[in-house]
Write a protein that holds these residues in place. Structure first.
Motif, PDB file in Angstrom:
ATOM      1  N   TYR A 174       1.504   6.610  -6.667  1.00  0.00           N
ATOM      2  CA  TYR A 174       0.278   7.308  -7.052  1.00  0.00           C
ATOM      3  C   TYR A 174       0.437   8.818  -6.877  1.00  0.00           C
ATOM      4  O   TYR A 174       0.039   9.609  -7.741  1.00  0.00           O
ATOM      5  N   LEU A 201       0.827  -1.205   0.000  1.00  0.00           N
ATOM      6  CA  LEU A 201       0.000   0.000   0.000  1.00  0.00           C
ATOM      7  C   LEU A 201       0.864   1.259   0.000  1.00  0.00           C
ATOM      8  O   LEU A 201       0.577   2.227  -0.716  1.00  0.00           O
ATOM      9  N   GLU A 203      -4.903   0.017  -5.789  1.00  0.00           N
ATOM     10  CA  GLU A 203      -5.126   0.361  -4.381  1.00  0.00           C
ATOM     11  C   GLU A 203      -6.530  -0.032  -3.929  1.00  0.00           C
ATOM     12  O   GLU A 203      -6.716  -0.520  -2.808  1.00  0.00           O
ATOM     13  N   ASN A 255      -2.458   7.736   4.877  1.00  0.00           N
ATOM     14  CA  ASN A 255      -2.425   6.288   5.123  1.00  0.00           C
ATOM     15  C   ASN A 255      -1.287   5.858   6.043  1.00  0.00           C
ATOM     16  O   ASN A 255      -1.515   5.078   6.980  1.00  0.00           O
ATOM     17  N   LEU A 302       2.313   1.746  -3.419  1.00  0.00           N
ATOM     18  CA  LEU A 302       1.266   2.256  -4.307  1.00  0.00           C
ATOM     19  C   LEU A 302       1.023   3.745  -4.073  1.00  0.00           C
ATOM     20  O   LEU A 302       0.940   4.527  -5.031  1.00  0.00           O
ATOM     21  N   ASP A 303       0.903   4.133  -2.799  1.00  0.00           N
ATOM     22  CA  ASP A 303       0.647   5.541  -2.479  1.00  0.00           C
ATOM     23  C   ASP A 303       1.800   6.432  -2.917  1.00  0.00           C
ATOM     24  O   ASP A 303       1.587   7.551  -3.398  1.00  0.00           O
TER      25      ASP A 303
END
Length: 308
Positions: free
Chosen positions: A73, A66, A111, A285, A69-70
């Motif tokens: 992103y 995660l 995500e 997050n 990915l963040d």
């Protein structure tokens, strides 16, 4: 958006914050802080999980995915928003617009699916703790993460390749980045099929995963209620509540963007809604998932002790 499309336009003008020149300085500062926080928070999370063997568990395996990915992103969109903030003519070429849109869609879809996998991991850990290590073994975790990535690539490719758009005249995208809904609104050709494809894809990447996450948290809540310790129940509800809040913001804002009738949409409202799932959640997050986590705090102390 296939290569055989006939189009008279090879670049797009991004409006970004140009409609509100008085906000430029504040917007630039805010996005810069969010982006740097995203890089530091997610990068540090990945480092900690890699550094500490005690964090080599299924939960942290998904959390490292995660965070990666963040990090990606945020990098796919925020630097461009910063560069274009003070640009006189923030044009984006046709190929670069297609690339940016594809990368952002792939990462956002991955995500959405990964959050559902993390919810499943939590359900197994709380409802079946004795068999947790058997159910969530290494190959299963890798398979779930790989499925999230692979499915996102396939769905994004299907969506992009299904686009048949023709552009003429001035092509101004009222957004911070090249975003698919803003792009198809500029097309002179019929976009009903494109809108249908976006809706179908949204059902599989937003609505169904969000429904699964909500059902998972209901099962978790039912298990937490059975905890005899009042302190334990409070801690579990606080942690789950913060996680559920972030998940709801991410899915909720994305659903409100991609699953509503497009003829009712406001371009200015949509681009500011996109900030929630495209910028704020990647930044928050790491804080939400790590702030109350004793294992992460212990790993941070170990890193600090090694440095001293």
């Amino acid at each position: 958006m296939a290569m055989d499309n006939v189009t008279a336009v090879f670049q797009f003008l991004l409006i970004g914050i140009s409609n509100y020149p008085q906000w430029k300085d504040m917007f630039f500062t805010l996005v810069l802080i969010i982006y740097l926080s995203t890089l530091l928070g997610n990068g540090f999370t990945i480092f900690l999980i890699h550094f500490d063997p005690n964090l080599h568990t299924p939960m942290y395996f998904f959390l490292s995915n995660l965070s990666f990915l963040d990090l990606c992103y945020g990098t796919a969109s925020m630097p461009h928003a910063l560069v274009h903030c003070f640009s006189t003519h923030p044009y984006l070429s046709y190929p670069w617009c297609l690339t940016q849109m594809s990368v952002s869609l792939t990462l956002a879809t991955a995500e959405c699916l990964l959050l559902a996998a993390m919810a499943y991991d939590c359900v197994v850990a709380i409802n079946n703790p004795l068999r947790y290590s058997v159910v969530m073994n290494g190959p299963v975790c890798v398979c779930l993460a790989a499925t999230s990535w692979g499915t996102s690539l396939v769905l994004t490719a299907m969506l992009i390749l299904s686009l048949r758009l023709h552009f003429y005249g001035a092509n101004v995208i009222n957004h911070f980045v090249c975003e698919i809904l803003s792009l198809i609104k500029l097309a002179c050709s019929d976009i009903s099929f494109n809108e249908l494809m976006i809706l179908i894809t949204s059902v599989f990447t937003l609505l169904l995963p969000f429904g699964f996450v909500l059902l998972s948290y209901i099962r978790i809540a039912m298990a937490v209620i059975r905890i005899r310790s009042a302190q334990g129940r409070l801690k579990a509800f606080t942690t789950c509540g913060s996680h559920l809040t972030m998940v709801t913001i991410f899915y909720g804002t994305a659903i409100s963007m991609y699953m509503k009738p497009q003829f009712n949409s406001s371009p200015d409202q949509d681009k500011f809604i996109s900030v929630f799932y495209g910028a704020l959640t990647p930044m928050l997050n790491p804080l939400i998932y790590n702030l109350r986590n004793k294992d992460v705090k212990r790993a941070i102390r170990k890193v600090m002790l090694k440095r001293t």
